[in-house]
Scaffold this motif. Structure first.
Motif, mmCIF file in Angstrom:
data_model
loop_
_atom_site.group_PDB
_atom_site.id
_atom_site.type_symbol
_atom_site.label_atom_id
_atom_site.label_comp_id
_atom_site.label_asym_id
_atom_site.label_seq_id
_atom_site.Cartn_x
_atom_site.Cartn_y
_atom_site.Cartn_z
ATOM 1 N N PRO A 58 52.496 38.718 2.287
ATOM 2 C CA PRO A 58 52.876 40.129 2.344
ATOM 3 C C PRO A 58 52.916 40.781 0.960
ATOM 4 C CG PRO A 58 54.366 38.833 3.678
ATOM 5 C CD PRO A 58 53.519 37.876 2.907
ATOM 6 N N ALA A 59 53.289 40.028 -0.062
ATOM 7 C CA ALA A 59 53.310 40.587 -1.419
ATOM 8 C C ALA A 59 51.892 40.910 -1.890
ATOM 9 C CB ALA A 59 53.984 39.616 -2.384
ATOM 10 N N ALA A 60 50.950 40.032 -1.600
ATOM 11 C CA ALA A 60 49.560 40.288 -1.984
ATOM 12 C C ALA A 60 49.005 41.486 -1.220
ATOM 13 C CB ALA A 60 48.707 39.050 -1.738
ATOM 14 N N PHE A 61 49.327 41.587 0.053
ATOM 15 C CA PHE A 61 48.883 42.740 0.844
ATOM 16 C C PHE A 61 49.464 44.033 0.284
ATOM 17 C CE2 PHE A 61 49.694 45.680 4.400
ATOM 18 C CZ PHE A 61 48.387 45.942 4.760
ATOM 19 N N ALA A 62 50.753 44.024 -0.021
ATOM 20 C CA ALA A 62 51.380 45.210 -0.593
ATOM 21 C C ALA A 62 50.784 45.531 -1.963
ATOM 22 C CB ALA A 62 52.894 45.011 -0.706
ATOM 23 N N ARG A 84 57.001 53.907 -1.941
ATOM 24 C CA ARG A 84 57.412 53.123 -0.778
ATOM 25 C C ARG A 84 56.970 51.672 -0.920
ATOM 26 N NH1 ARG A 84 55.701 55.175 5.040
ATOM 27 N NH2 ARG A 84 53.658 54.669 4.192
ATOM 28 N N ILE A 85 55.786 51.445 -1.459
ATOM 29 C CA ILE A 85 55.297 50.075 -1.637
ATOM 30 C C ILE A 85 56.107 49.350 -2.704
ATOM 31 C CG2 ILE A 85 53.316 48.699 -2.372
ATOM 32 C CD1 ILE A 85 51.557 50.808 -0.984
ATOM 33 N N ILE A 86 56.434 50.031 -3.796
ATOM 34 C CA ILE A 86 57.278 49.429 -4.835
ATOM 35 C C ILE A 86 58.646 49.076 -4.263
ATOM 36 C CG2 ILE A 86 58.506 49.940 -6.997
ATOM 37 C CD1 ILE A 86 55.635 49.245 -7.506
ATOM 38 N N LEU A 87 59.201 49.946 -3.431
ATOM 39 C CA LEU A 87 60.488 49.660 -2.796
ATOM 40 C C LEU A 87 60.392 48.423 -1.908
ATOM 41 C CD1 LEU A 87 63.429 50.438 -2.158
ATOM 42 C CD2 LEU A 87 62.516 51.821 -0.286
ATOM 43 N N PHE A 88 59.312 48.306 -1.137
ATOM 44 C CA PHE A 88 59.110 47.132 -0.285
ATOM 45 C C PHE A 88 59.053 45.853 -1.123
ATOM 46 C CE2 PHE A 88 55.996 44.194 1.680
ATOM 47 C CZ PHE A 88 56.723 43.835 2.799
ATOM 48 N N LEU A 89 58.283 45.882 -2.209
ATOM 49 C CA LEU A 89 58.183 44.701 -3.078
ATOM 50 C C LEU A 89 59.538 44.382 -3.719
ATOM 51 C CD1 LEU A 89 54.730 45.382 -4.762
ATOM 52 C CD2 LEU A 89 55.278 43.563 -3.133
ATOM 53 N N THR A 99 50.524 64.092 -4.583
ATOM 54 C CA THR A 99 51.856 63.810 -4.055
ATOM 55 C C THR A 99 51.857 62.724 -2.985
ATOM 56 O OG1 THR A 99 52.530 66.054 -4.588
ATOM 57 C CG2 THR A 99 53.919 64.845 -3.046
ATOM 58 N N PRO A 100 50.949 62.732 -1.983
ATOM 59 C CA PRO A 100 50.987 61.644 -0.990
ATOM 60 C C PRO A 100 50.783 60.263 -1.617
ATOM 61 C CG PRO A 100 49.603 63.434 -0.207
ATOM 62 C CD PRO A 100 49.951 63.749 -1.634
ATOM 63 N N GLY A 101 49.877 60.151 -2.572
ATOM 64 C CA GLY A 101 49.672 58.870 -3.232
ATOM 65 C C GLY A 101 50.898 58.415 -4.003
ATOM 66 N N TYR A 102 51.570 59.362 -4.641
ATOM 67 C CA TYR A 102 52.786 59.046 -5.404
ATOM 68 C C TYR A 102 53.897 58.545 -4.473
ATOM 69 C CZ TYR A 102 56.971 59.744 -8.188
ATOM 70 O OH TYR A 102 58.162 59.561 -8.821
ATOM 71 N N LEU A 144 53.405 47.781 8.430
ATOM 72 C CA LEU A 144 53.970 49.114 8.545
ATOM 73 C C LEU A 144 53.749 49.940 7.278
ATOM 74 C CD1 LEU A 144 57.334 48.296 10.365
ATOM 75 C CD2 LEU A 144 55.206 49.148 11.352
ATOM 76 N N LEU A 145 53.367 49.281 6.202
ATOM 77 C CA LEU A 145 53.065 50.026 4.968
ATOM 78 C C LEU A 145 51.823 50.905 5.136
ATOM 79 C CD1 LEU A 145 53.645 47.275 2.279
ATOM 80 C CD2 LEU A 145 55.090 49.244 2.763
ATOM 81 N N LEU A 146 51.009 50.603 6.144
ATOM 82 C CA LEU A 146 49.805 51.408 6.378
ATOM 83 C C LEU A 146 50.119 52.770 7.005
ATOM 84 C CD1 LEU A 146 47.468 48.620 7.746
ATOM 85 C CD2 LEU A 146 47.381 49.696 5.503
ATOM 86 N N ILE A 147 51.301 52.929 7.559
ATOM 87 C CA ILE A 147 51.678 54.194 8.184
ATOM 88 C C ILE A 147 52.000 55.197 7.067
ATOM 89 C CG2 ILE A 147 53.327 55.371 9.679
ATOM 90 C CD1 ILE A 147 53.736 52.668 11.100
ATOM 91 N N PRO A 148 51.303 56.343 7.079
ATOM 92 C CA PRO A 148 51.562 57.327 6.007
ATOM 93 C C PRO A 148 52.897 57.998 6.096
ATOM 94 C CG PRO A 148 49.712 58.023 7.385
ATOM 95 C CD PRO A 148 50.218 56.737 7.926
#
Length: 163
Positions: free
Chosen positions: A84-88, A119-124, A111-114, A159-163
C-alpha cells in the motif's frame, strides 16, 4: 516487523518510486529551463514574465514537498506495509505531475492536485503512525496487530483513487 528486525529489504516498488521521483524532478527542471530560455535570457530571474514565474514556483513547490514525501513513504513501507505504501507513492508522483501541469495553466487548476497530494501524505503518515504503535505494542505488551494493520491499509489504499 518485530522489535528485533527494525528494517526489511528494499523492494523493487521503492526503487521504482524513487526512479519516478528522479524523472519527475528532471521533467520539472527541463520545463523550468525551457521557460527561462523562452523568456529571452540566460539567467533564471525574469521580472514580469508570468509564465516563467508560474513554472519556477511550481518547480519550487514540488521540490520542497519531496523530503516530506520520501520520509513518510519510507516510514510507512518499513514500519507498516510495503504494497500500500508503494501504491500511495506512485499515486503521489502522479498527483504531483498533475499539480505541476495544473499550475502552468490557471492557479485554480492546481488545487485538485494539491488537495489530493495532501490526502496521500496523510495516508502515508497514518500508516507510519500505525506501524510505530504496533512496534510499541509488541515491545511493551507482546501484542502484534501487524496482520490487521496490513489488511486495513491494503483495503483503504484503493480508496485513494476517489477524487
Amino acid at each position: 516487523l518485530t522489535p528485533q528486525s527494525p528494517a526489511s529489504a528494499v523492494s523493487a516498488n521503492y526503487i521504482s518510486d524513487r526512479m519516478l521521483c528522479v524523472f519527475l524532478t528532471a521533467f520539472f527542471a527541463s520545463k523550468l529551463e525551457h521557460e527561462s530560455k523562452h523568456c529571452n535570457g540566460k539567467g533564471f530571474q525574469r521580472p514580469g514574465s508570468s509564465a516563467f514565474d508560474r513554472v519556477y514556483t511550481a518547480n519550487q513547490n514540488c521540490g520542497h514537498a519531496y523530503p516530506t514525501f520520501l520520509a513518510v513513504l519510507w516510514c510507512a513501507g518499513l514500519l507498516c506495509s510495503q504494497a500500500p505504501a508503494a501504491f500511495a507513492g506512485l499515486m503521489y508522483l502522479f498527483v504531483r505531475q498533475k499539480y505541476f501541469v495544473g499550475y502552468l495553466g490557471e492557479r485554480t487548476q492546481s488545487t485538485p492536485g494539491y488537495l489530493f497530494g495532501k490526502r496521500i501524505i496523510l495516508f502515508l503518515f497514518l500508516m507510519s503512525v500505525a506501524g510505530i504503535l504496533n512496534y510499541y505494542l509488541i515491545f511493551f505488551f507482546g501484542s502484534d496487530f501487524e496482520m490487521h494493520i496490513k489488511t486495513i491499509t491494503s483495503a483503504i489504499s484503493p480508496l485513494l483513487l476517489i477524487p
